[in-house]
Scaffold this motif. Sequence first.
Motif, PDB file in Angstrom:
ATOM      1  N   ALA A   2      26.420  -6.967  -7.737  1.00  0.00           N
ATOM      2  CA  ALA A   2      25.228  -7.058  -8.579  1.00  0.00           C
ATOM      3  C   ALA A   2      25.097  -8.423  -9.229  1.00  0.00           C
ATOM      4  O   ALA A   2      23.980  -8.862  -9.526  1.00  0.00           O
ATOM      5  N   HIS A   3      26.208  -9.111  -9.482  1.00  0.00           N
ATOM      6  CA  HIS A   3      26.145 -10.430 -10.129  1.00  0.00           C
ATOM      7  C   HIS A   3      25.503 -11.456  -9.203  1.00  0.00           C
ATOM      8  O   HIS A   3      24.629 -12.229  -9.618  1.00  0.00           O
ATOM      9  N   ASP A   4      25.928 -11.476  -7.939  1.00  0.00           N
ATOM     10  CA  ASP A   4      25.370 -12.417  -6.961  1.00  0.00           C
ATOM     11  C   ASP A   4      24.182 -11.838  -6.201  1.00  0.00           C
ATOM     12  O   ASP A   4      23.558 -12.566  -5.424  1.00  0.00           O
ATOM     13  N   ARG A   5      23.914 -10.551  -6.389  1.00  0.00           N
ATOM     14  CA  ARG A   5      22.825  -9.871  -5.698  1.00  0.00           C
ATOM     15  C   ARG A   5      22.937 -10.030  -4.185  1.00  0.00           C
ATOM     16  O   ARG A   5      22.009 -10.499  -3.519  1.00  0.00           O
ATOM     17  N   ARG A   6      24.050  -9.637  -3.653  1.00  0.00           N
ATOM     18  CA  ARG A   6      24.265  -9.743  -2.214  1.00  0.00           C
ATOM     19  C   ARG A   6      25.156  -8.605  -1.740  1.00  0.00           C
ATOM     20  O   ARG A   6      25.926  -8.025  -2.507  1.00  0.00           O
ATOM     21  N   PHE A   7      25.015  -8.290  -0.459  1.00  0.00           N
ATOM     22  CA  PHE A   7      25.852  -7.289   0.197  1.00  0.00           C
ATOM     23  C   PHE A   7      27.003  -7.983   0.918  1.00  0.00           C
ATOM     24  O   PHE A   7      26.892  -9.148   1.316  1.00  0.00           O
ATOM     25  N   LEU A  21      14.362  -6.302   6.775  1.00  0.00           N
ATOM     26  CA  LEU A  21      13.345  -5.295   6.517  1.00  0.00           C
ATOM     27  C   LEU A  21      11.991  -5.963   6.328  1.00  0.00           C
ATOM     28  O   LEU A  21      11.860  -6.909   5.552  1.00  0.00           O
ATOM     29  N   PRO A  22      10.961  -5.499   7.020  1.00  0.00           N
ATOM     30  CA  PRO A  22       9.631  -6.091   6.838  1.00  0.00           C
ATOM     31  C   PRO A  22       9.099  -5.789   5.447  1.00  0.00           C
ATOM     32  O   PRO A  22       9.261  -4.685   4.920  1.00  0.00           O
ATOM     33  N   LEU A  23       8.446  -6.781   4.867  1.00  0.00           N
ATOM     34  CA  LEU A  23       7.936  -6.655   3.506  1.00  0.00           C
ATOM     35  C   LEU A  23       6.496  -6.171   3.466  1.00  0.00           C
ATOM     36  O   LEU A  23       5.830  -6.307   2.429  1.00  0.00           O
ATOM     37  N   PRO A  60       7.250 -12.300   5.700  1.00  0.00           N
ATOM     38  CA  PRO A  60       8.685 -12.544   5.865  1.00  0.00           C
ATOM     39  C   PRO A  60       9.456 -11.236   5.851  1.00  0.00           C
ATOM     40  O   PRO A  60       8.907 -10.155   5.652  1.00  0.00           O
ATOM     41  N   PHE A  61      10.745 -11.368   6.059  1.00  0.00           N
ATOM     42  CA  PHE A  61      11.637 -10.225   6.088  1.00  0.00           C
ATOM     43  C   PHE A  61      12.601 -10.308   4.918  1.00  0.00           C
ATOM     44  O   PHE A  61      12.899 -11.383   4.399  1.00  0.00           O
ATOM     45  N   LEU A  62      13.096  -9.152   4.534  1.00  0.00           N
ATOM     46  CA  LEU A  62      14.131  -9.068   3.507  1.00  0.00           C
ATOM     47  C   LEU A  62      15.469  -8.966   4.219  1.00  0.00           C
ATOM     48  O   LEU A  62      15.842  -7.900   4.720  1.00  0.00           O
ATOM     49  N   ALA A  63      16.184 -10.064   4.283  1.00  0.00           N
ATOM     50  CA  ALA A  63      17.473 -10.087   4.961  1.00  0.00           C
ATOM     51  C   ALA A  63      18.543  -9.529   4.030  1.00  0.00           C
ATOM     52  O   ALA A  63      18.553  -9.813   2.828  1.00  0.00           O
ATOM     53  N   THR A  64      19.436  -8.748   4.586  1.00  0.00           N
ATOM     54  CA  THR A  64      20.526  -8.176   3.796  1.00  0.00           C
ATOM     55  C   THR A  64      21.680  -9.145   3.609  1.00  0.00           C
ATOM     56  O   THR A  64      22.507  -8.942   2.724  1.00  0.00           O
ATOM     57  N   GLY A  65      21.752 -10.184   4.432  1.00  0.00           N
ATOM     58  CA  GLY A  65      22.861 -11.113   4.355  1.00  0.00           C
ATOM     59  C   GLY A  65      24.067 -10.711   5.174  1.00  0.00           C
ATOM     60  O   GLY A  65      25.046 -11.458   5.236  1.00  0.00           O
ATOM     61  N   VAL A  66      24.017  -9.548   5.819  1.00  0.00           N
ATOM     62  CA  VAL A  66      25.087  -9.069   6.698  1.00  0.00           C
ATOM     63  C   VAL A  66      24.600  -9.248   8.129  1.00  0.00           C
ATOM     64  O   VAL A  66      23.586  -8.652   8.529  1.00  0.00           O
ATOM     65  N   ASP A  67      25.293 -10.063   8.893  1.00  0.00           N
ATOM     66  CA  ASP A  67      24.808 -10.455  10.215  1.00  0.00           C
ATOM     67  C   ASP A  67      24.595  -9.257  11.133  1.00  0.00           C
ATOM     68  O   ASP A  67      23.557  -9.143  11.787  1.00  0.00           O
ATOM     69  N   ASP A  68      25.569  -8.357  11.198  1.00  0.00           N
ATOM     70  CA  ASP A  68      25.447  -7.221  12.112  1.00  0.00           C
ATOM     71  C   ASP A  68      24.242  -6.355  11.756  1.00  0.00           C
ATOM     72  O   ASP A  68      23.519  -5.890  12.650  1.00  0.00           O
ATOM     73  N   LEU A  69      24.026  -6.145  10.467  1.00  0.00           N
ATOM     74  CA  LEU A  69      22.901  -5.309  10.056  1.00  0.00           C
ATOM     75  C   LEU A  69      21.577  -6.027  10.264  1.00  0.00           C
ATOM     76  O   LEU A  69      20.589  -5.402  10.692  1.00  0.00           O
ATOM     77  N   ASP A  70      21.513  -7.311   9.974  1.00  0.00           N
ATOM     78  CA  ASP A  70      20.269  -8.056  10.171  1.00  0.00           C
ATOM     79  C   ASP A  70      19.896  -8.140  11.652  1.00  0.00           C
ATOM     80  O   ASP A  70      18.716  -8.149  11.998  1.00  0.00           O
ATOM     81  N   VAL A  71      20.901  -8.209  12.532  1.00  0.00           N
ATOM     82  CA  VAL A  71      20.607  -8.200  13.969  1.00  0.00           C
ATOM     83  C   VAL A  71      20.004  -6.855  14.366  1.00  0.00           C
ATOM     84  O   VAL A  71      19.044  -6.784  15.142  1.00  0.00           O
ATOM     85  N   GLY A  72      20.553  -5.753  13.835  1.00  0.00           N
ATOM     86  CA  GLY A  72      19.984  -4.444  14.117  1.00  0.00           C
ATOM     87  C   GLY A  72      18.585  -4.282  13.566  1.00  0.00           C
ATOM     88  O   GLY A  72      17.765  -3.550  14.134  1.00  0.00           O
TER      89      GLY A  72
END
Length: 331
Positions: free
Chosen positions: A280-285, A83-85, A66-78
């Motif tokens: 850091a609380h929700d662990r998301r960008f 990120l490959p695990l 699987p991939f590690l998605a950042t949760g930001v659409d524009d960055l995940d599309v790029g």
Amino acid sequence: MAEAAVARETLFALRETIARLEGRPIPALAAAAHEMLAAKPAMESAGIAKPLPVQPGSAQPKPAQPFLATGVDDLDVGLQGGLPLDALTEIRSLGLRDAGAASGFTLALAARLHAQTSDTAVAKSPILWIGDTVATMEAGLPYVIGIRDFGLEPEAFLQASPRKLDDALWVAEAALGSAAFAVVILEVRGNPARFGLTESRRLALRAKAAGRPLFLLRQGGEEEASSALFRFSVEPAPALARPLPDGSVLGGSIGHPAFRLTLEKSRNPAPLSITLEWNAHDRRFAPILDTQRPAFPGEHAAHSGADLSASADRPHRAQAMGSVLAFDRQA
């Protein structure tokens, strides 16, 4: 013979890197695909075009990582999904003054990996930080309070401080081979001569075989050829004000840490630049728009008006000069 083998391996690695940078198929994989296509008619005529059924007790095919998605659409599309695990990802800072931003972004990715993964073994596995001696003396080390505030558990964070780069590379390879860590972070200062394309390719192959990610944290280094699938350039960004429950912000406060990212190496031809903040609380960008981004001191737009205010209780124009009296000039 040994020197010829090393030279041949270096040449193959260089060709692979150039092919990745130019977006072309890797020569070895392209040749294998060409051979499979050439042999396909013969296989079909022999009746073996279809794969043979898996026998009971035989090894099952390894599922795709699987991939590690950042949760930001524009960055995940790029990133084509994230990120490959099972690969090498490079994160670099332009200078040691930006080491905190690069380290923070790397730890944020590790914290998101712990929160996102569905594999129980990976979620319970610790994180290994292999620090660089010189970078540690100039930029410092992660400490317990900061790790906890950043979304990580200090009990699941291990740190190694090898004195030599060769020892650090050995620790990284051993850690990846053991598959005992959720992610391995290797910190390197600058562009050392003993860590080049061959060494990075060996680490990338070890990460691929183990199915574990490796984050190469290059502090104060320049761009160079490596086997990393993606490379980020990280700079600090001014944080937004802390939001309040009613939707307003607390004036003069400092909110979540922010990073200015540039995706320097990917399959996309053009680099991608984006500003993110880490919760850091929700662990998301979350992305920060340019209209929301506060300016650094000195970045404010120049005022087109006069620097000094107009004088008060004075005429708006200078008075005309009176009559001019000429004196006789003595000879």
